[in-house]
Design an enzyme around this catalytic site. Structure first.
Site, short mmCIF file in Angstrom:
data_model
loop_
_atom_site.label_atom_id
_atom_site.label_comp_id
_atom_site.label_asym_id
_atom_site.label_seq_id
_atom_site.Cartn_x
_atom_site.Cartn_y
_atom_site.Cartn_z
N GLU A 72 -26.97 -23.46 4.10
CA GLU A 72 -27.69 -24.37 4.99
C GLU A 72 -28.83 -23.67 5.71
OE1 GLU A 72 -24.96 -25.41 8.44
OE2 GLU A 72 -26.47 -24.11 9.36
N GLU A 80 -20.49 -36.04 11.80
CA GLU A 80 -19.97 -34.72 12.16
C GLU A 80 -20.02 -34.62 13.68
OE1 GLU A 80 -22.35 -31.55 10.50
OE2 GLU A 80 -21.35 -30.00 11.68
N GLN A 123 -30.91 -30.34 9.26
CA GLN A 123 -30.10 -29.37 8.52
C GLN A 123 -30.32 -29.64 7.03
OE1 GLN A 123 -25.76 -30.07 8.37
NE2 GLN A 123 -25.48 -27.94 8.95
N HIS A 155 -25.43 -36.62 6.34
CA HIS A 155 -24.64 -36.95 7.53
C HIS A 155 -25.47 -36.83 8.80
CE1 HIS A 155 -23.83 -32.51 7.20
NE2 HIS A 155 -23.92 -32.55 8.51
N HIS A 179 -27.90 -32.72 14.77
CA HIS A 179 -28.75 -32.62 13.58
C HIS A 179 -28.57 -33.82 12.66
CE1 HIS A 179 -25.05 -30.32 12.22
NE2 HIS A 179 -25.24 -30.99 11.10
N1 CMX Z 1 -22.14 -40.24 3.12
C1 CMX Z 1 -21.74 -41.49 2.75
N2 CMX Z 1 -20.82 -41.72 1.80
C2 CMX Z 1 -20.29 -40.64 1.17
C3 CMX Z 1 -20.65 -39.32 1.51
C4 CMX Z 1 -21.64 -39.14 2.51
N3 CMX Z 1 -22.03 -37.93 2.89
N4 CMX Z 1 -19.98 -38.46 0.71
C5 CMX Z 1 -19.20 -39.21 -0.09
N5 CMX Z 1 -19.39 -40.52 0.18
C6 CMX Z 1 -18.75 -41.65 -0.46
C7 CMX Z 1 -19.00 -41.66 -1.95
O1 CMX Z 1 -20.20 -42.32 -2.24
C8 CMX Z 1 -17.80 -42.37 -2.51
O2 CMX Z 1 -18.00 -43.76 -2.41
P1 CMX Z 1 -17.40 -44.77 -3.53
O3 CMX Z 1 -15.91 -44.66 -3.37
O4 CMX Z 1 -17.96 -46.09 -3.11
O5 CMX Z 1 -17.91 -44.26 -4.84
C9 CMX Z 1 -16.69 -41.98 -1.53
O6 CMX Z 1 -17.34 -41.54 -0.32
C10 CMX Z 1 -15.83 -40.84 -2.06
O7 CMX Z 1 -16.72 -39.86 -2.53
P2 CMX Z 1 -16.30 -38.69 -3.51
O8 CMX Z 1 -17.50 -38.16 -4.19
O9 CMX Z 1 -15.12 -39.10 -4.36
O10 CMX Z 1 -15.93 -37.56 -2.53
P3 CMX Z 1 -14.57 -37.17 -1.85
O11 CMX Z 1 -13.70 -38.34 -1.54
O12 CMX Z 1 -14.02 -36.03 -2.64
O13 CMX Z 1 -15.17 -36.61 -0.49
C11 CMX Z 1 -15.77 -36.75 1.80
C12 CMX Z 1 -15.87 -37.42 0.43
C13 CMX Z 1 -16.70 -37.48 2.74
C14 CMX Z 1 -14.30 -36.84 2.29
C15 CMX Z 1 -16.18 -35.25 1.62
O14 CMX Z 1 -17.49 -35.22 1.18
C16 CMX Z 1 -16.03 -34.44 2.90
O15 CMX Z 1 -14.94 -33.99 3.25
N6 CMX Z 1 -17.11 -34.26 3.64
C17 CMX Z 1 -17.09 -33.50 4.89
C18 CMX Z 1 -17.43 -32.04 4.67
C19 CMX Z 1 -18.86 -31.83 4.25
O16 CMX Z 1 -19.58 -32.72 3.84
N7 CMX Z 1 -19.31 -30.57 4.39
C20 CMX Z 1 -20.67 -30.21 4.04
C21 CMX Z 1 -21.57 -30.19 5.28
C22 CMX Z 1 -21.60 -28.83 5.91
C23 CMX Z 1 -22.09 -28.78 7.33
O17 CMX Z 1 -22.68 -29.69 7.88
O18 CMX Z 1 -21.89 -27.68 7.92
CO CO Z 2 -23.93 -30.72 9.49
#
Ligand code: CMX
Ligand code: CO
Length: 136
Positions: free
Chosen positions: A44, A129, A55, A79, A8
């Protein structure tokens, strides 16, 4: 390890009902499923398009990964999810290659699939993912 499909593409949205209605009216595609996933902090909906899905993600609150993303960047692509046949093997391979894993071990995501995330800062600025799905 080879991912065999794009499972997705996920879009962060402010309002899930509105996004679902938009895809239904403009593209004539309806969601296959809709669920709240507390552990991921999202509600979702999955829309099938050919062999892949879109998604739609609405955050459950501002202090969730998708809530923080929306606040920083606004709605849009969040993502890409790659389908793999064996997620433990894929994670082992990624670890050996020095990838920056968010999840060292798989967790359970939508549809009961095993999923794991790889950090967006490490490769192409894109959150990736992995989803384990039988490669029938
Ligand atoms: N794509 C690209 N960059 C991203 C991002 C994304 N989806 N999410 C965060 N970032 C970037 C931010 O822009 C930020 O960049 P800068 O440092 O340049 O400002 C940096 O990553 C850190 O962002 P943050 O807001 O401080 O966020 P965190 O560090 O707390 O978390 C991340 C970032 C990716 C570790 C967290 O979002 C995560 O664990 N994601 C995985 C889980 C998830 O997204 N679950 C929802 C989806 C559910 C599903 O598909 O089932
Ligand atoms: Co997903």
């Amino acid at each position: 390890m080879l991912p065999y499909n794009i499972h997705h593409v996920a879009l962060a949205v402010e309002d899930l009902d509105e996004a679902i209605a938009g895809f239904a009216s403009q593209y004539a595609i309806e969601p296959l499923s809709r669920e709240v996933i507390e552990e991921q902090g999202v509600e979702e909906a999955m829309i099938a398009v050919g062999g892949s899905h879109i998604q739609l993600l609405e955050p459950l609150g501002p202090d969730t990964p998708v809530g923080k993303f929306l606040a920083a960047k606004g709605p849009g692509m969040h993502h890409i999810a790659l389908a793999v046949a064996d997620i433990e093997e894929a994670l082992e391979h990624l670890k050996e290659q020095g990838a920056r894993l968010i999840d060292e071990k798989p967790r359970i995501g939508g549809g009961g699939h095993k999923i794991a995330f790889v950090h967006p800062k490490a490769l192409a600025g894109t959150l990736i993912e992995l989803v384990e799905v039988d490669h029938g």
